[in-house]
Write an enzyme that holds these catalytic residues in place. Structure first.
Site, mmCIF file in Angstrom:
data_model
loop_
_atom_site.group_PDB
_atom_site.id
_atom_site.type_symbol
_atom_site.label_atom_id
_atom_site.label_comp_id
_atom_site.label_asym_id
_atom_site.label_seq_id
_atom_site.Cartn_x
_atom_site.Cartn_y
_atom_site.Cartn_z
ATOM 1 N N ASP A 175 0.819 -1.215 0.000
ATOM 2 C CA ASP A 175 0.000 0.000 0.000
ATOM 3 C C ASP A 175 0.854 1.266 0.000
ATOM 4 O O ASP A 175 2.035 1.257 0.362
ATOM 5 C CB ASP A 175 -0.894 0.042 1.244
ATOM 6 C CG ASP A 175 -2.037 -0.945 1.181
ATOM 7 O OD1 ASP A 175 -2.085 -1.740 0.238
ATOM 8 O OD2 ASP A 175 -2.888 -0.918 2.108
ATOM 9 N N HIS A 198 -5.776 2.838 -4.168
ATOM 10 C CA HIS A 198 -5.788 3.066 -2.720
ATOM 11 C C HIS A 198 -6.297 4.486 -2.459
ATOM 12 O O HIS A 198 -5.853 5.134 -1.525
ATOM 13 C CB HIS A 198 -4.376 2.871 -2.163
ATOM 14 C CG HIS A 198 -4.317 2.689 -0.671
ATOM 15 N ND1 HIS A 198 -5.191 1.901 0.034
ATOM 16 C CD2 HIS A 198 -3.457 3.206 0.266
ATOM 17 C CE1 HIS A 198 -4.895 1.919 1.316
ATOM 18 N NE2 HIS A 198 -3.843 2.714 1.497
ATOM 19 N N HIS A 202 -5.597 9.409 -0.061
ATOM 20 C CA HIS A 202 -5.541 8.645 1.193
ATOM 21 C C HIS A 202 -6.352 9.251 2.338
ATOM 22 O O HIS A 202 -5.908 9.309 3.486
ATOM 23 C CB HIS A 202 -4.081 8.478 1.640
ATOM 24 C CG HIS A 202 -3.892 7.270 2.524
ATOM 25 N ND1 HIS A 202 -4.161 7.278 3.884
ATOM 26 C CD2 HIS A 202 -3.439 6.023 2.257
ATOM 27 C CE1 HIS A 202 -3.882 6.094 4.406
ATOM 28 N NE2 HIS A 202 -3.444 5.311 3.429
ATOM 29 N N HIS A 225 3.770 -2.321 2.987
ATOM 30 C CA HIS A 225 3.741 -0.971 2.423
ATOM 31 C C HIS A 225 4.998 -0.691 1.620
ATOM 32 O O HIS A 225 6.097 -1.119 2.002
ATOM 33 C CB HIS A 225 3.607 0.081 3.536
ATOM 34 C CG HIS A 225 2.282 0.039 4.243
ATOM 35 N ND1 HIS A 225 1.994 -0.879 5.213
ATOM 36 C CD2 HIS A 225 1.172 0.818 4.107
ATOM 37 C CE1 HIS A 225 0.755 -0.686 5.663
ATOM 38 N NE2 HIS A 225 0.246 0.340 5.002
#
Length: 423
Positions: free
Chosen positions: A225, A275, A279, A369
């Site tokens: 991510d 994503h 964010h 990540h």
């Protein structure tokens, strides 16, 4: 002499008789006139008396009529309006004017009281000209309530959603559909009342599945991510060197800044998905803001990688029922995870590795990540994680490959398309 005297006497008698006859004849017309006048006067008196008697009989004589099964005294001179006024309409009232919901707008705004004379309906105007007669039967009833006039409109019926929980992959199993309903607006009150359903709404169904793979396969899906970032390149190189694949859930704004990284991910056989664009916590956004955020994120990834995706991993894993209702026509699936390395805390390379190895199983989805902060620990530990899992017999697959092995996901999810509208 005697003869003369007799003749003279006879002549005198004849003359007297003639005078009497003349006098009688001369008085007869006057007497007749007097008689005629007397007779006319008598006739007029008789007529006047008769009229007076008739007038009294028909206007001032009291007689009985029946009103609503009760006897009352009245006269022929009174109209129905007079009788009703004298007796307070016999307790009857005009109808009310009601709103669409049945609230009283005007206490006497409905139809007037209903009056029948011997079973013949009398109009309101007729009450002023209708007189009663002996033996009449009168029926008085309340007026009818009247509902206000209205205008007719249509509106959408929002669809609801049901969501099964417990799985790592949420997806649209049945697309929702907005319904259509007629509603009325009261002209006087302004009330809005729902009426017939023209087309019912169809429920949005979101299923939740944790992938299962055939017993003869042993696979695991690595996911990253918050990229792309400067840490993405070394991670891509490690995956390539180790013969592994992964799925990258990238932030649209960063994809637009590093399009070459997006293209490299695709070129190496990896999968890219969204994503979001910046964010945010999507569960806090209203419909318009949510759709704008998702649209920008998908568009940026598509432009950078030249691939289409409707797969999302919501930041923080926060994606509510209302989010699904607001954007089910934009998102095919929302990906969670089954193994959280907690690498965002930077707990140390060994701790990240241990989280994966301690919880690994065939069909697992690992969360790591490649952006959003210092990911040095991820870069350093990734080779040993891949080697250890290889030694246990695992193969590394993308999310799409994992879902295809499961066999329970609809084609639109596997093909990154929007679920068709329900019928």
């Amino acid at each position: 002499m005697k003869g003369d005297s007799a003749d003279s006497s006879m002549q005198t008698s004849v003359e007297n008789e003639a005078d009497v006859e003349v006098l009688s004849i001369s008085k007869t017309p006057k007497n007749r006139r007097r008689t005629a006048i007397a007779m006319l006067a008598l006739a007029l008196i008789i007529i006047a008396g008769a009229f007076a008697g008739w007038y009294w009989w028909n206007n001032y004589r009291h007689f009985t009529v029946e009103v609503n099964h009760s006897a009352i005294q009245t006269t022929g001179r009174q109209t129905l309006r007079d009788v009703l006024g004298e007796h307070g309409n016999f307790g009857k009232k005009p109808g009310k004017l009601l709103s669409l919901s049945g609230k009283t707008l005007e206490s006497a705004g409905g139809s007037a009281i209903s009056v029948r004379q011997n079973d013949v309906a009398i109009s309101d105007a007729g009450l002023d000209t209708t007189h009663l007669r002996q033996g009449d039967t009168i029926t008085v009833e309340n007026g009818k309530d009247t509902t206000e006039s209205h205008t007719v409109h249509e509106k959408d019926i929002p669809f609801d959603a049901s969501i099964t929980t417990g799985g790592a992959i949420q997806f649209v199993a049945q697309q929702g559909r907005v319904g259509r309903q007629e509603y009325w607006v009261g002209v006087t009150s302004g009330e809005k009342i729902d009426k017939k359903v023209i087309r019912p709404a169809s429920e949005l169904k979101i299923d939740s599945i944790s992938p299962k793979v055939p017993a003869d396969k042993k696979v695991i899906a690595l996911t990253f991510d918050d990229g792309p970032s400067s840490f993405s390149a070394p991670i891509l190189q490690i995956l390539k060197d180790k013969g592994a694949k992964a799925t990258f859930f990238d932030i649209g704004k960063q994809s637009a800044e590093l399009p070459q990284m997006e293209r490299q991910m695709i070129a190496d056989g990896n999968q890219v998905a969204s994503h979001s664009n910046t964010h945010p916590d999507l569960s806090t956004l209203g419909r318009d803001a949510l759709r704008s955020e998702l649209s920008a994120g998908f568009s940026a990834i598509s432009s950078a990688s030249d691939t289409q995706s409707r797969m999302l991993r919501a930041p923080y894993g926060a994606f509510s029922k209302q989010n699904w209702i607001d954007c089910s026509d934009m998102v095919s699936s929302n990906l969670l995870w089954t193994i959280d390395t907690l690498d965002w805390k930077r707990p140390g390379e060994q701790e990240i590795k241990q989280q994966v190895l301690d919880h690994a199983y065939s069909g697992a989805i690992v969360l790591m990540h490649d952006g959003g902060g210092d990911r040095t620990e991820d870069v350093k530990v990734l080779p040993s994680i891949i080697d250890a899992l290889h030694q246990q017999g695992y193969q590394f697959v993308t999310i799409n490959e994992l879902m295809k092995m499961d066999g329970r996901f609809p084609d639109w999810v596997l093909n990154n398309q929007i679920a068709p509208e329900s019928k």
